[in-house]
Each structure stands twice: as structure tokens, then as C-alpha cells.
Design an enzyme around this catalytic site. Sequence first.
Site, PDB file in Angstrom:
ATOM      1  N   MET A  38       0.847  -1.197   0.000  1.00 34.52           N
ATOM      2  CA  MET A  38       0.000   0.000   0.000  1.00 34.52           C
ATOM      3  C   MET A  38       0.885   1.250   0.000  1.00 34.52           C
ATOM      4  SD  MET A  38      -3.434  -0.956   2.032  1.00 34.52           S
ATOM      5  CE  MET A  38      -2.865  -0.743   3.699  1.00 34.52           C
ATOM      6  N   ALA A  40       4.136   3.906   0.921  1.00 33.00           N
ATOM      7  CA  ALA A  40       4.868   4.403   2.091  1.00 33.00           C
ATOM      8  C   ALA A  40       5.953   3.380   2.434  1.00 33.00           C
ATOM      9  CB  ALA A  40       3.933   4.663   3.270  1.00 33.00           C
ATOM     10  N   HIS A  42       9.206   1.090   3.148  1.00 32.28           N
ATOM     11  CA  HIS A  42      10.355   1.099   4.052  1.00 32.28           C
ATOM     12  C   HIS A  42      11.189  -0.136   3.742  1.00 32.28           C
ATOM     13  CE1 HIS A  42       8.023  -1.933   6.080  1.00 32.28           C
ATOM     14  NE2 HIS A  42       7.028  -1.070   6.258  1.00 32.28           N
ATOM     15  N   GLY A  44      11.399  -2.899   5.078  1.00 31.87           N
ATOM     16  CA  GLY A  44      10.667  -4.172   5.115  1.00 31.87           C
ATOM     17  C   GLY A  44      10.134  -4.505   3.724  1.00 31.87           C
ATOM     18  N   HIS A  45       9.508  -3.517   3.081  1.00 35.58           N
ATOM     19  CA  HIS A  45       9.005  -3.736   1.717  1.00 35.58           C
ATOM     20  C   HIS A  45      10.167  -4.048   0.760  1.00 35.58           C
ATOM     21  CE1 HIS A  45       5.735  -0.931   3.235  1.00 35.58           C
ATOM     22  NE2 HIS A  45       5.038  -1.979   2.840  1.00 35.58           N
ATOM     23  N   GLY A 155       5.239  -9.960   4.088  1.00 36.29           N
ATOM     24  CA  GLY A 155       6.030  -9.904   5.310  1.00 36.29           C
ATOM     25  C   GLY A 155       5.339 -10.661   6.438  1.00 36.29           C
ATOM     26  N   SER A 193       7.131  -0.656   9.814  1.00 41.66           N
ATOM     27  CA  SER A 193       5.741  -0.515   9.388  1.00 41.66           C
ATOM     28  C   SER A 193       5.539   0.908   8.901  1.00 41.66           C
ATOM     29  CB  SER A 193       4.806  -0.788  10.575  1.00 41.66           C
ATOM     30  OG  SER A 193       3.507  -0.294  10.303  1.00 41.66           O
TER      31      SER A 193
HETATM   32  O1  PAF Z   1      -0.045  -5.688   3.748  1.00 34.72           O
HETATM   33  C1  PAF Z   1      -0.498  -4.793   3.004  1.00 34.72           C
HETATM   34  O2  PAF Z   1       0.142  -3.773   2.739  1.00 34.72           O
HETATM   35  C2  PAF Z   1      -1.877  -4.968   2.404  1.00 34.72           C
HETATM   36  O3  PAF Z   1      -2.732  -5.604   3.279  1.00 34.72           O
HETATM   37  C3  PAF Z   1      -1.864  -5.665   1.038  1.00 34.72           C
HETATM   38  C4  PAF Z   1      -1.358  -7.097   1.152  1.00 34.72           C
HETATM   39  C5  PAF Z   1      -0.976  -4.903   0.066  1.00 34.72           C
HETATM   40  C6  PAF Z   1      -3.285  -5.727   0.458  1.00 34.72           C
HETATM   41  O4  PAF Z   1      -3.793  -4.448   0.257  1.00 34.72           O
END
Ligand code: PAF
Length: 299
Positions: A38, A40, A42, A44-45, A155, A193
Site C-alpha cells: 500500500m 509508504a 520502508h 521491510g518492503h 512480510g 511498518s
Molecule cells: O499488507 C499490506 O500492505 C496490504 O494488506 C496488502 C497485502 C498490500 C493488500 O492491500
Amino acid sequence: MLETVTTDMRTLHAVADLRHAVRGWRRSGLTVGLVPTMGALHDGHLSLVRAALRATDRVIVSIFVNPTQFDNPADLETYPRVMEADARLLADAGAHVLYAPTVAQMYPPGFATTVSVRGVSEGLCGAHRPGHFDGVATVVCKLFLQSQADAAFFGEKDFQQVHVVRRMAADLDIPTRVEACPTRREADGLAMSSRNRRLVGPGDRERAGALPATLDDAARAIAGGQPVGPVLAAARARLLAAGFGDVEYLEMRRAADLAPLAALNGQPARLLAAAWLAGVRLIDNVPVMPAGEDVRALP
Ligand code: PAF
């Protein structure tokens, strides 16, 4: 449809363009990874992007602030949106496509389908965020079908979400493999997060470190043979004493299927918690290890 280019990464907004890109890759025999987010972003992503790049030939990162998974309109409204900075991070990380559909594209007028997963979505976050996992399962189902990815990377911080998505893909015969990647943490243990950037009051960010520390200590105590109920009660009291305003849940569940566990009984278990600090809802979870082993040493 609009397509922008940031270094080698393409930003696509329409599902037709995404499908076109994926068809081209498939014709060349390339495998496809998906990292749903979604935004933003960081580290972790970015660790999910790196895992996807290691496992697949072409990596799509989706950024879509999914309105159907927000049970609280104010949370949706204030969810951080920093698309340009995110695009730069993803380009630098080596993602091949940033897929950023609009709400109208994902949920056009007349949209009437919800994917609802029973069992693993009940309790924990599911009990406190009505409709949340329906929204997650629906949007992730759409993203899997739109991208036709071979593998998708999530994650472990959202441990229950991983279970919900795995169940959904298995039940609907969607061939996308769901890969769970370890939680990335700050130096004091706080799980990374997008919500952490909302901890702006004096001392809030420091206080947040009590969540992982409390879970780690509770996990060690349980693994060392102390009774679950009193350990969890003490952990809850410690969070409140540290400044958390509310502890929504703090529970031990079986790692394999999230079934409630009153005692370890030699089964792989997980401690999971959600707690509010300064108006920010934080979640985290840790494995419960056999006595003598380091909680953080689990893969
Ligand atoms: O973990 C998230 O950021 C959201 O729940 C996801 C998996 C992208 C679904 O919108």
C-alpha cells in the site's frame, strides 16, 4: 493509459498494460514475482522486493491503498501516500514494474464481489477490524489474477494476513505461490511498518520498542516452561505500564493454522499482539522457540 519511466522501471496504471507486460515476459520464458503493497515503503518492503528479485526474473510491485480493507475512514484518509518517493526507492531496488491502479480501476461502478476467508481470518486482527480480511482477500485475489504472478511475497509481520492469503489462493486454485519473508526490525526491535512514521509525539517512538521486547520476553518465558496465561497477563500489564493505551489482543496461536493454544505441547507456536500507542495501532508477532534458543534466530 499513462505510463511513466523511472530508470528501467515502468509505472503502469491499467490492468491491460500490466497484462501486456506480463505476456511479453512469459513469451520470453521469464518468471514473474509480485510484491503487493500500500506504499509508504520502508526497508521491510524493499526486503520483499529483494526476495522477489532473487526468486523470479521479473518483479512487479503494486501500490494500492485499498479502501475495502480499512474499517476506519480516518485511518484510510490519513494513510501515508508518497508515490514519487516510493517510485524512486523501487527503481533503485531494481523492480521492473510499479503497478499503481486507481480505486476506480480496481472497483469500477457495479463491483459486487467479495472474497471472504473463514477460519484463519477469525479472531486476532479479524475480531477487531470488521471486514478487514475480506478487503485484503479480495484485493490480493484481484492482484494475483491481474498479474498471473508465479510467486507473491508478503512480510511475516502480518502473520495472520499471510495465512488468509495462502488459504484464499489454495481454495481458489490460484497457482501463485505465497512466500512469507521475515519481519524487518529497527535497531530496538520495532517491526518496520508504514504506521511507525505516525509516532511523532515526544518519547512515542522510544516507547514503541516495548512491544517487541515484551513479546520476546514472553516467548522466552513460555518456551522455558512458564504457564501461558500468567505470562500473557504480565506481558499485557507491562505494555500498559510502558505507555500503551490499549492492548487489543496478546495471544499464543499454533503457527501452522492459528488455532488457539493454551499450552505449547511441543507445537510450533506464535505470540501475536496488537496494541495502541499514541493513537497508532501497532501489530507484531514472534515465534515461540524451544528453551535455550534465541527467539530472533528463527528463519
Ligand atoms: O499488507 C499490506 O500492505 C496490504 O494488506 C496488502 C497485502 C498490500 C493488500 O492491500
